[in-house]
Design a protein around this motif. Structure first.
Motif, PDB file in Angstrom:
ATOM      1  N   VAL A  17       4.550 -34.895 -44.341  1.00 43.90           N
ATOM      2  CA  VAL A  17       4.078 -33.519 -44.361  1.00 43.90           C
ATOM      3  C   VAL A  17       3.016 -33.314 -45.441  1.00 43.90           C
ATOM      4  CG1 VAL A  17       5.886 -32.691 -45.918  1.00 43.90           C
ATOM      5  CG2 VAL A  17       4.868 -31.122 -44.257  1.00 43.90           C
ATOM      6  N   ARG A  55       3.718 -34.394 -36.987  1.00 44.50           N
ATOM      7  CA  ARG A  55       5.162 -34.510 -37.224  1.00 44.50           C
ATOM      8  C   ARG A  55       5.771 -35.488 -36.216  1.00 44.50           C
ATOM      9  NH1 ARG A  55      10.069 -32.404 -35.475  1.00 44.50           N
ATOM     10  NH2 ARG A  55       9.172 -31.083 -33.877  1.00 44.50           N
ATOM     11  N   LEU A  63       1.601 -20.010 -25.660  1.00 43.23           N
ATOM     12  CA  LEU A  63       1.456 -20.864 -26.846  1.00 43.23           C
ATOM     13  C   LEU A  63       2.377 -22.081 -26.755  1.00 43.23           C
ATOM     14  CD1 LEU A  63       1.171 -18.292 -29.786  1.00 43.23           C
ATOM     15  CD2 LEU A  63      -0.567 -19.096 -28.185  1.00 43.23           C
ATOM     16  N   PHE A  64       3.623 -21.849 -26.321  1.00 44.68           N
ATOM     17  CA  PHE A  64       4.564 -22.970 -26.231  1.00 44.68           C
ATOM     18  C   PHE A  64       4.137 -23.964 -25.151  1.00 44.68           C
ATOM     19  CE2 PHE A  64       7.966 -19.898 -27.963  1.00 44.68           C
ATOM     20  CZ  PHE A  64       7.721 -20.311 -29.255  1.00 44.68           C
ATOM     21  N   PHE A  83      -7.409 -19.639 -30.282  1.00 46.56           N
ATOM     22  CA  PHE A  83      -7.746 -19.181 -31.625  1.00 46.56           C
ATOM     23  C   PHE A  83      -7.398 -20.333 -32.554  1.00 46.56           C
ATOM     24  CE2 PHE A  83      -3.362 -18.324 -32.903  1.00 46.56           C
ATOM     25  CZ  PHE A  83      -2.757 -18.102 -31.688  1.00 46.56           C
ATOM     26  N   ASN A 104      -3.691 -15.847 -39.728  1.00 46.64           N
ATOM     27  CA  ASN A 104      -3.114 -16.680 -38.669  1.00 46.64           C
ATOM     28  C   ASN A 104      -4.098 -16.922 -37.531  1.00 46.64           C
ATOM     29  OD1 ASN A 104      -0.647 -17.551 -39.534  1.00 46.64           O
ATOM     30  ND2 ASN A 104       0.519 -15.881 -38.629  1.00 46.64           N
ATOM     31  N   ARG A 148      -4.305 -25.326 -35.417  1.00 42.22           N
ATOM     32  CA  ARG A 148      -3.679 -25.803 -36.661  1.00 42.22           C
ATOM     33  C   ARG A 148      -2.199 -26.123 -36.429  1.00 42.22           C
ATOM     34  NH1 ARG A 148      -3.784 -21.744 -41.642  1.00 42.22           N
ATOM     35  NH2 ARG A 148      -2.460 -20.615 -40.170  1.00 42.22           N
ATOM     36  N   ALA A 149      -1.505 -25.260 -35.707  1.00 42.29           N
ATOM     37  CA  ALA A 149      -0.092 -25.508 -35.418  1.00 42.29           C
ATOM     38  C   ALA A 149       0.067 -26.737 -34.523  1.00 42.29           C
ATOM     39  CB  ALA A 149       0.525 -24.280 -34.752  1.00 42.29           C
ATOM     40  N   LEU A 176       1.357 -26.159 -26.428  1.00 46.69           N
ATOM     41  CA  LEU A 176       1.861 -27.187 -27.349  1.00 46.69           C
ATOM     42  C   LEU A 176       2.634 -28.272 -26.604  1.00 46.69           C
ATOM     43  CD1 LEU A 176       3.022 -24.726 -30.138  1.00 46.69           C
ATOM     44  CD2 LEU A 176       1.100 -26.310 -30.302  1.00 46.69           C
ATOM     45  N   ASP A 177       3.483 -27.890 -25.657  1.00 43.60           N
ATOM     46  CA  ASP A 177       4.207 -28.885 -24.860  1.00 43.60           C
ATOM     47  C   ASP A 177       3.237 -29.788 -24.105  1.00 43.60           C
ATOM     48  OD1 ASP A 177       6.858 -28.310 -25.463  1.00 43.60           O
ATOM     49  OD2 ASP A 177       7.137 -26.924 -23.786  1.00 43.60           O
ATOM     50  N   GLY A 222      -5.880 -20.719 -35.274  1.00 43.90           N
ATOM     51  CA  GLY A 222      -4.535 -20.846 -35.829  1.00 43.90           C
ATOM     52  C   GLY A 222      -3.609 -21.649 -34.925  1.00 43.90           C
ATOM     53  N   LEU A 223      -3.792 -21.563 -33.610  1.00 45.54           N
ATOM     54  CA  LEU A 223      -2.951 -22.340 -32.694  1.00 45.54           C
ATOM     55  C   LEU A 223      -3.289 -23.825 -32.793  1.00 45.54           C
ATOM     56  CD1 LEU A 223      -0.834 -22.564 -30.476  1.00 45.54           C
ATOM     57  CD2 LEU A 223      -2.640 -22.102 -28.801  1.00 45.54           C
ATOM     58  N   ASP A 248       4.110 -15.802 -25.905  1.00 41.31           N
ATOM     59  CA  ASP A 248       4.955 -16.904 -26.375  1.00 41.31           C
ATOM     60  C   ASP A 248       4.953 -18.065 -25.377  1.00 41.31           C
ATOM     61  OD1 ASP A 248       5.491 -15.266 -28.473  1.00 41.31           O
ATOM     62  OD2 ASP A 248       7.668 -15.407 -28.351  1.00 41.31           O
ATOM     63  N   ARG A 272      -0.342 -29.913 -36.542  1.00 43.79           N
ATOM     64  CA  ARG A 272       0.848 -30.164 -37.374  1.00 43.79           C
ATOM     65  C   ARG A 272       1.984 -30.727 -36.526  1.00 43.79           C
ATOM     66  NH1 ARG A 272       0.646 -25.965 -40.978  1.00 43.79           N
ATOM     67  NH2 ARG A 272       1.886 -24.517 -39.772  1.00 43.79           N
ATOM     68  N   LYS A 273       2.158 -30.176 -35.328  1.00 41.99           N
ATOM     69  CA  LYS A 273       3.221 -30.662 -34.428  1.00 41.99           C
ATOM     70  C   LYS A 273       2.989 -32.127 -34.058  1.00 41.99           C
ATOM     71  CE  LYS A 273       5.376 -29.463 -29.965  1.00 41.99           C
ATOM     72  NZ  LYS A 273       5.194 -30.654 -29.143  1.00 41.99           N
TER      73      LYS A 273
END
Lengths: 90, 409
Positions: free
Chosen positions: B262, B256, B207-208, B243, B35, B248-249, B211-212, B245-246, B204, B252-253
């Motif tokens: 997907v 989407r 990270l959120f 990092f 991750n 990558r997330a 992304l926001d 992995g973030l 948390d 994807r967000k």
């Protein structure tokens, strides 16, 4: 909204959360996924937790500010936020 | 007038530890490496601090300038969350040890991992205004890590070092799309450094918020740029990388939200994002230099020979974020590859876990002001000799009457 409709919303969200958590944490025994547990306690690291929230939102077709998921004490609280978001449109 | 980054160089210390070695030493699950998508993290030595990191990143850039171009540097900005004094800036020491002229504006900026981008944009606006034709600005993102076992999985993801950016009207590395940007900022406490000895983080929330803010800052970009589309407008992406992995997330967000199937996400990630993650995976989070380490990585590992538009995302806790863009081409790749960054990173000394924990103890007070202090090279001289690869490096040697001391070694 009447009580039966509210229960249906909650059931639908709970099923989505279970399905997503099971997919992202495949080694987790189904009985471990209880409402009073935090995702952290189930072995989800911070990236797993991000993936779970994003996947549940995608599953439920919700657009919600992720900041609302920053202080969840347990999975019941996660379901509460998702149910509320579904009723208010995000 | 074109304005942007003329030169870019990275200095990420002389030592590293493998993430697998670190996780094993801490008794953490090594499978979590999947991750993190990290292979090693840079680690500071006792004679390295935000000043030496900044100078050692910028010195090779200045060495390539003729006297006229050096004299054209009329703005020096250090961006750091590793200040060494509440009043006196890191930039004041950097200005001296780089030998910059006394007609130069000198200051330090702070906004966690965003500040360097704010400085680049303000510098670009100044240069583009035309009030001082031919002027250059040197922006240096420089930091040290204070993480230890208390940081959990953030420890292997946290880097050490600096990225130096020469901003001018000869943008060989990145030509900024002036006016194409979107910002998003509000007050929150997702991570902070309340003391020169330790960091705090609400993982948390951080990270959120990252992304926001990506969604919101890109929405701001789209408001300013007709027809901008996250999937089709940018040939490459370079994002702040706490990092990999973030990132990558985040990718994807965004796909989407753009309505991308997907099934196409993984291939798009490999093509447009993965090249930017290879150097960060070897170094760890470089704070406000992170997005520019990602840019250097992309210019090292992606094919931009036909010309490419790159989307960049900077995020700083607290929080402030910006999505912006620029153009790169084969000359950009040549300019960055000439700095030899991958070979230098590969040459860092690989620490054992025992050496690493001793080093954390030996560097714990690097940011704590001291009236008098002597820093000896001591047993770390072998690492210095191995990593310097024959070039001079600035070393922190101590303090006298709170005045930090440095020597070229």
């Amino acid at each position: 909204m009447n009580r039966m409709a509210g229960d249906r919303d909650r059931d639908r969200v709970t099923v989505a959360v279970r399905e997503v958590v099971g997919r992202i944490l495949p080694a987790l025994p189904p009985g471990e996924l209880r409402g009073d547990r935090h995702l952290r306690d189930l072995g989800a690291d911070s990236v797993d937790r991000v993936e779970i929230i994003l996947a549940v939102l995608e599953h439920l077709d919700l657009d919600v500010s992720l900041a609302r998921f920053s202080e969840l004490p347990d999975i019941d609280a996660l379901v509460d936020v998702l149910v509320m978001a579904g009723r208010t449109g995000g | 007038m074109d304005v942007g980054i003329e030169s870019l160089n990275v200095y990420a210390g002389l030592a590293r530890i493998g993430v697998r070695e670190l996780l094993a030493g801490r008794g953490l699950d090594p499978d979590r490496q999947a991750n993190l998508l990290m292979t090693s993290r840079s680690v500071g030595l006792p004679f390295e601090d935000p000043v030496t990191n900044a100078v050692n990143a910028a010195a090779p850039i200045l060495a390539g300038l003729d006297p006229t171009d050096r004299a054209a540097i009329e703005l020096l900005v250090t961006s750091t969350e590793s200040g060494v004094d509440l009043s006196k800036s890191v930039a004041s020491y950097v200005h001296d040890h780089l030998g910059l002229g006394r007609a130069c504006r000198v200051l330090e900026v702070k906004q966690a991992c965003y500040a360097a981008t704010g400085a680049v944009q303000l510098a670009a606006g100044y240069l583009a205004s035309g009030v001082s034709p031919g002027a250059k600005a040197l922006v240096i993102a420089t930091d040290v890590a204070l993480v230890d076992a208390r940081a959990g999985f953030a420890e292997p993801a946290t880097g050490h070092g600096a990225v130096a950016l020469l901003v001018s009207d000869r943008p060989r590395v990145l030509t900024l799309d002036l006016g194409a940007f979107g910002c998003h900022s509000y007050e929150t406490l997702d991570s902070a450094r309340p003391s020169p000895r330790f960091d705090i983080a609400d993982v948390d929330r951080s990270l959120f918020t990252y992304l926001d803010c990506l969604t919101s800052s890109f929405a701001g970009y789209r408001d300013r740029v007709d027809g901008a589309d996250f999937v089709t407008t940018f040939d490459q992406l370079a994002m702040h990388t706490p990092f990999a992995g973030l990132v990558r997330a985040a990718h994807r967000k965004m796909l989407r939200e753009a309505g991308t199937s997907v099934d196409l996400v993984a291939a798009d990630f490999e093509r447009r994002v993965a090249p930017s993650l290879r150097l960060p995976a070897m170094v760890g989070n470089l704070c406000s230099g992170s997005v520019y380490l990602a840019l250097a990585s992309m210019l090292t590992h992606a094919d931009v020979s036909a010309g490419a538009r790159v989307g960049l995302y900077a995020y700083g806790s607290g929080c402030s974020a910006e999505f912006f863009s620029g153009l790169v081409d084969a000359g950009s790749a040549r300019a960055v590859q000439a700095m030899g960054i991958p070979a230098y990173l590969a040459g860092r000394y690989e620490l054992t876990f025992a050496e690493y924990t001793q080093l954390l103890a030996d560097t714990a007070d690097v940011l704590v002001p001291a009236e008098h202090r002597t820093v000896e090279l001591g047993g770390y001289r072998k690492i210095l000799e191995r990593g310097r690869a024959g070039r001079p490096l600035l070393a922190h040697t101590g303090a006298k009457d709170y005045h930090r001391r440095y020597e070229w070694v």
